[in-house]
Design an enzyme around this catalytic site. Structure first.
Site, PDB file in Angstrom:
ATOM      1  N   TYR A   1       0.752  -1.133  -0.090  1.00 50.70           N
ATOM      2  CA  TYR A   1       0.076   0.130   0.004  1.00 50.70           C
ATOM      3  C   TYR A   1       0.925   1.259  -0.156  1.00 50.70           C
ATOM      4  CZ  TYR A   1      -4.008  -2.831   1.102  1.00 50.70           C
ATOM      5  OH  TYR A   1      -5.217  -3.656   1.160  1.00 50.70           O
TER       6      TYR A   1
ATOM      7  N   PRO B   1     -12.388   0.428  -1.520  1.00 50.54           N
ATOM      8  CA  PRO B   1     -11.767  -0.854  -1.682  1.00 50.54           C
ATOM      9  C   PRO B   1     -10.407  -1.013  -0.840  1.00 50.54           C
ATOM     10  CG  PRO B   1     -11.332   0.291  -3.665  1.00 50.54           C
ATOM     11  CD  PRO B   1     -12.578   1.046  -2.780  1.00 50.54           C
TER      12      PRO B   1
ATOM     13  N   LYS C   1     -12.636  -4.596   2.241  1.00 38.93           N
ATOM     14  CA  LYS C   1     -13.876  -5.292   2.934  1.00 38.93           C
ATOM     15  C   LYS C   1     -14.809  -5.504   2.354  1.00 38.93           C
ATOM     16  CE  LYS C   1     -11.569  -4.855   6.784  1.00 38.93           C
ATOM     17  NZ  LYS C   1     -10.997  -6.129   7.262  1.00 38.93           N
TER      18      LYS C   1
ATOM     19  N   TYR D   1      -7.604  -5.149   9.616  1.00 40.35           N
ATOM     20  CA  TYR D   1      -7.432  -5.668   8.318  1.00 40.35           C
ATOM     21  C   TYR D   1      -7.659  -7.061   8.131  1.00 40.35           C
ATOM     22  CZ  TYR D   1      -5.061  -5.905   3.655  1.00 40.35           C
ATOM     23  OH  TYR D   1      -4.812  -6.234   2.374  1.00 40.35           O
TER      24      TYR D   1
END
Length: 397
Positions: free
Chosen positions: A201, A293, A297, A385
């Protein structure tokens, strides 16, 4: 035609609900506006929480998922040009996530439904709900020029954000909460090896990026782009060049490029509709909520909705109790709002927002620096997460 449950929508939510009900001996029919090929062609997320994996196992869908899925024990946060690993397994007491594409989940569910001989009607046009607030709901639709009617005990609305089910509810009976983000995700799918064995990320002054995957030979990458952008602005080469600019030097060097299989731009929104039950109509998945997104989830929340709904319907038929149905909406929404909060927070942390200036970037970098150097901060992001347990927050005597 007569059935116990009419399921509107043949995406993973509807198919999974149908499979769970079938295993419990509850008859159901699925109606889908699109063709089966169209449904399978939709490219979606592929990170499964343990709760979603458990529900798929319960439905008998685990064999190929466990064989081909990739277990991830962590992911990287990249900011200020450096990567930092969030060790999910260590921080959550052994929990991990499984990378397995939503398309493959849908394919498995379709195959199982076909093998069991259950009824699915694809390309069902003009689906209309009738008397869902009575004890005798029914659904009509058109197929091959003829109008058909299905009488049922319940209608399950699994037909997504733009579906007919939520739209059939009187506006006075529903409350909708929505936040639309001022950017989109440009996604590219390619048959190239992933740049890293786990997801990356990226918080960059040039905008967010995500390095993801579907398998060891198929990669999925995303770039934050303005909502005004179109695919005409983005050749494959332009995408790869921009992705490299947002990565750290090691990842940029390791990136393997290739022609895109699919490329699209998706807007981001947070959306919740309350309640999720209207008489004999019950909503699940994207029909009731949308998450950006960033936190992975969407499919996981849908699987939880379906688990709660299947349990409630099984309780209704097998135990003659409506306690699960009466509590369905509240139970789902409690979990949904937790996931919505995390997805909003993670999105706000990782993206550049127009008009906020350089100070916003500094705030984000300071918070990211705190997260990776604080055991409590790292555990918070890891715990959310991997997904909270089904009974998280339930008080026990």
């Amino acid at each position: 035609m007569r059935t116990q449950v009419v399921i509107v929508g043949a995406g993973p939510s509807g198919l999974l609900l149908g499979q769970l009900l079938h295993k419990a001996g509850i008859d159901n029919v699925i109606l889908e506006r699109q063709s089966a090929e169209y449904v399978l062609g939709r490219i979606r997320a592929g990170v499964l929480e343990q709760v979603a994996v458990d529900v798929l196992d319960e439905a008998g869908m685990g064999e190929r998922m466990h064989r081909e899925g990739l277990v991830h024990e962590g992911f990287d946060l990249l900011f200020q040009g450096q990567r930092h690993r969030i060790d999910l397994k260590r921080l959550t007491g052994g929990k991990t996530v499984l990378v397995y594409g939503q398309t493959e989940v849908t394919r498995d569910l379709m195959a199982a439904r076909a093998a069991s001989g259950q009824t699915s009607v694809y390309e069902a046009q003009h689906v209309t709900l009738h008397d869902h607030d009575s004890a005798h709901p029914w659904v009509s639709y058109e197929k091959d020029g003829q109008t058909h009617r299905i009488d049922a005990d319940f209608i399950a609305g699994c037909d997504g954000f733009h579906g007919v089910c939520r739209a059939s509810v009187p506006r006075s009976a529903i409350t909708e909460y929505e936040k639309v983000y001022p950017f989109g995700w440009l996604g590219l799918l390619a048959d190239t090896p992933p740049v890293h064995e786990e997801l990356i990320y990226v918080n960059s002054p040039r905008g967010f990026a995500l390095c993801s995957m579907r398998s060891r030979t198929r990669s999925r990458y995303y770039l934050q782009v303005p909502l005004s952008d179109t695919l005409d602005n983005w050749s494959d080469q332009a995408f790869w060049d921009e992705l490299r600019r947002r990565l750290d030097p090691a990842a940029a060097e390791a990136l393997v490029t290739g022609p895109s299989i699919e490329k699209s731009i998706a807007p981001l929104r947070s959306f919740v509709s309350e309640p999720m039950r209207f008489g004999r109509l019950l909503l699940a998945g994207d029909a009731a909520h949308i998450v950006p997104p960033t936190g992975a989830k969407g499919l996981n929340l849908a699987a939880t909705d379906v688990k709660y709904l299947a349990d409630a319907l099984i309780e209704h038929y097998q135990e003659r109790s409506d306690a699960g149905l009466d509590g369905y909406s509240q139970r789902c929404l409690r979990r949904i709002w937790r996931a919505e909060r995390f997805s909003w927070w993670f999105t706000s942390l990782m993206h550049r927002f127009p008009g906020e200036g350089e100070i916003a970037q500094k705030f984000q970098e300071a918070e990211l620096d705190y997260l990776i150097h604080s055991e409590a901060g790292a555990r918070t992001i890891a715990e959310n997460y991997v997904g909270l347990p089904l009974d998280f927050g339930v008080r026990r005597a």
